[in-house]
Design a protein around this motif. Sequence first.
Motif, PDB file in Angstrom:
ATOM      1  N   ASN A   1      19.073   6.569   0.525  1.00 40.53           N
ATOM      2  CA  ASN A   1      18.899   6.579  -0.928  1.00 40.53           C
ATOM      3  C   ASN A   1      18.599   5.179  -1.457  1.00 40.53           C
ATOM      4  O   ASN A   1      17.727   5.008  -2.318  1.00 40.53           O
ATOM      5  N   ALA A   2      19.305   4.185  -0.951  1.00 42.13           N
ATOM      6  CA  ALA A   2      19.069   2.803  -1.370  1.00 42.13           C
ATOM      7  C   ALA A   2      17.670   2.353  -0.973  1.00 42.13           C
ATOM      8  O   ALA A   2      16.976   1.688  -1.751  1.00 42.13           O
ATOM      9  N   LEU A   3      17.242   2.728   0.226  1.00 43.12           N
ATOM     10  CA  LEU A   3      15.899   2.365   0.678  1.00 43.12           C
ATOM     11  C   LEU A   3      14.840   3.033  -0.190  1.00 43.12           C
ATOM     12  O   LEU A   3      13.874   2.386  -0.609  1.00 43.12           O
ATOM     13  N   ASN A   4      15.021   4.315  -0.492  1.00 37.14           N
ATOM     14  CA  ASN A   4      14.065   5.011  -1.356  1.00 37.14           C
ATOM     15  C   ASN A   4      13.988   4.363  -2.722  1.00 37.14           C
ATOM     16  O   ASN A   4      12.895   4.197  -3.284  1.00 37.14           O
ATOM     17  N   ASP A   5      15.130   3.985  -3.283  1.00 36.03           N
ATOM     18  CA  ASP A   5      15.135   3.304  -4.578  1.00 36.03           C
ATOM     19  C   ASP A   5      14.380   1.977  -4.496  1.00 36.03           C
ATOM     20  O   ASP A   5      13.578   1.645  -5.378  1.00 36.03           O
ATOM     21  N   ALA A   6      14.647   1.215  -3.442  1.00 36.03           N
ATOM     22  CA  ALA A   6      13.991  -0.085  -3.278  1.00 36.03           C
ATOM     23  C   ALA A   6      12.487   0.075  -3.118  1.00 36.03           C
ATOM     24  O   ALA A   6      11.702  -0.662  -3.727  1.00 36.03           O
ATOM     25  N   VAL A   7      12.073   1.037  -2.312  1.00 37.38           N
ATOM     26  CA  VAL A   7      10.643   1.274  -2.077  1.00 37.38           C
ATOM     27  C   VAL A   7       9.953   1.722  -3.366  1.00 37.38           C
ATOM     28  O   VAL A   7       8.854   1.262  -3.686  1.00 37.38           O
ATOM     29  N   ASN A   8      10.609   2.593  -4.118  1.00 43.35           N
ATOM     30  CA  ASN A   8      10.011   3.096  -5.357  1.00 43.35           C
ATOM     31  C   ASN A   8       9.835   2.007  -6.409  1.00 43.35           C
ATOM     32  O   ASN A   8       9.013   2.150  -7.310  1.00 43.35           O
ATOM     33  N   HIS A   9      10.591   0.925  -6.299  1.00 47.42           N
ATOM     34  CA  HIS A   9      10.487  -0.174  -7.258  1.00 47.42           C
ATOM     35  C   HIS A   9       9.722  -1.375  -6.699  1.00 47.42           C
ATOM     36  O   HIS A   9       9.627  -2.403  -7.355  1.00 47.42           O
ATOM     37  N   SER A  10       9.171  -1.234  -5.521  1.00 40.70           N
ATOM     38  CA  SER A  10       8.491  -2.347  -4.853  1.00 40.70           C
ATOM     39  C   SER A  10       6.988  -2.326  -5.123  1.00 40.70           C
ATOM     40  O   SER A  10       6.287  -1.393  -4.715  1.00 40.70           O
ATOM     41  N   ASN A  11       6.506  -3.360  -5.786  1.00 45.28           N
ATOM     42  CA  ASN A  11       5.061  -3.480  -6.002  1.00 45.28           C
ATOM     43  C   ASN A  11       4.330  -3.711  -4.685  1.00 45.28           C
ATOM     44  O   ASN A  11       3.202  -3.240  -4.516  1.00 45.28           O
ATOM     45  N   ASP A  12       4.964  -4.422  -3.756  1.00 47.97           N
ATOM     46  CA  ASP A  12       4.347  -4.631  -2.439  1.00 47.97           C
ATOM     47  C   ASP A  12       4.100  -3.303  -1.742  1.00 47.97           C
ATOM     48  O   ASP A  12       3.045  -3.080  -1.153  1.00 47.97           O
ATOM     49  N   TYR A  13       5.094  -2.422  -1.802  1.00 44.71           N
ATOM     50  CA  TYR A  13       4.950  -1.117  -1.156  1.00 44.71           C
ATOM     51  C   TYR A  13       3.875  -0.285  -1.852  1.00 44.71           C
ATOM     52  O   TYR A  13       3.044   0.338  -1.190  1.00 44.71           O
ATOM     53  N   LYS A  14       3.879  -0.295  -3.181  1.00 44.41           N
ATOM     54  CA  LYS A  14       2.870   0.457  -3.933  1.00 44.41           C
ATOM     55  C   LYS A  14       1.467  -0.055  -3.616  1.00 44.41           C
ATOM     56  O   LYS A  14       0.538   0.733  -3.440  1.00 44.41           O
ATOM     57  N   ASP A  15       1.317  -1.380  -3.528  1.00 47.68           N
ATOM     58  CA  ASP A  15       0.018  -1.963  -3.170  1.00 47.68           C
ATOM     59  C   ASP A  15      -0.376  -1.567  -1.753  1.00 47.68           C
ATOM     60  O   ASP A  15      -1.547  -1.284  -1.471  1.00 47.68           O
ATOM     61  N   SER A  16       0.603  -1.533  -0.866  1.00 52.18           N
ATOM     62  CA  SER A  16       0.345  -1.135   0.515  1.00 52.18           C
ATOM     63  C   SER A  16      -0.133   0.314   0.586  1.00 52.18           C
ATOM     64  O   SER A  16      -1.051   0.643   1.359  1.00 52.18           O
ATOM     65  N   LEU A  17       0.477   1.192  -0.208  1.00 52.96           N
ATOM     66  CA  LEU A  17       0.036   2.587  -0.250  1.00 52.96           C
ATOM     67  C   LEU A  17      -1.394   2.709  -0.763  1.00 52.96           C
ATOM     68  O   LEU A  17      -2.184   3.504  -0.240  1.00 52.96           O
ATOM     69  N   LYS A  18      -1.740   1.913  -1.765  1.00 54.72           N
ATOM     70  CA  LYS A  18      -3.118   1.926  -2.290  1.00 54.72           C
ATOM     71  C   LYS A  18      -4.099   1.478  -1.206  1.00 54.72           C
ATOM     72  O   LYS A  18      -5.163   2.080  -1.042  1.00 54.72           O
ATOM     73  N   ASP A  19      -3.737   0.418  -0.481  1.00 49.99           N
ATOM     74  CA  ASP A  19      -4.593  -0.058   0.614  1.00 49.99           C
ATOM     75  C   ASP A  19      -4.746   1.013   1.682  1.00 49.99           C
ATOM     76  O   ASP A  19      -5.833   1.213   2.234  1.00 49.99           O
ATOM     77  N   GLN A  20      -3.652   1.705   1.981  1.00 44.08           N
ATOM     78  CA  GLN A  20      -3.692   2.779   2.978  1.00 44.08           C
ATOM     79  C   GLN A  20      -4.629   3.890   2.522  1.00 44.08           C
ATOM     80  O   GLN A  20      -5.446   4.387   3.310  1.00 44.08           O
ATOM     81  N   ASP A  21      -4.518   4.286   1.271  1.00 44.67           N
ATOM     82  CA  ASP A  21      -5.397   5.339   0.736  1.00 44.67           C
ATOM     83  C   ASP A  21      -6.865   4.938   0.829  1.00 44.67           C
ATOM     84  O   ASP A  21      -7.715   5.742   1.234  1.00 44.67           O
ATOM     85  N   LYS A  22      -7.165   3.685   0.492  1.00 45.34           N
ATOM     86  CA  LYS A  22      -8.546   3.200   0.579  1.00 45.34           C
ATOM     87  C   LYS A  22      -9.041   3.216   2.028  1.00 45.34           C
ATOM     88  O   LYS A  22     -10.185   3.598   2.302  1.00 45.34           O
TER      89      LYS A  22
END
Length: 87
Positions: A20-41
Amino acid sequence: MNSVESEKLLDIPLMVKTANALNDAVNHSNDYKDSLKDQDKAFDGLNQTNLNEAQKRAVNKAISSTNNCGAVYGRIACRQVQCKLSS
């Protein structure tokens, strides 16, 4: 119930809390969100290459193996940190 089974049962609340703590941290991480965008591209680009099914399976296997290796590395790193923190 033996001590190993008891120990595993005692680990469950900690694993849930950690997840749960990891999910919260990931959901608030701009680095992770940017990484997901790069993955999608990257996958969009891969889909545009018109690979045949055998090639797609080979690429998928390579990506999956790389992801698994990173996950194992991360799991080992977390254990090392836990060990050092508990020492």
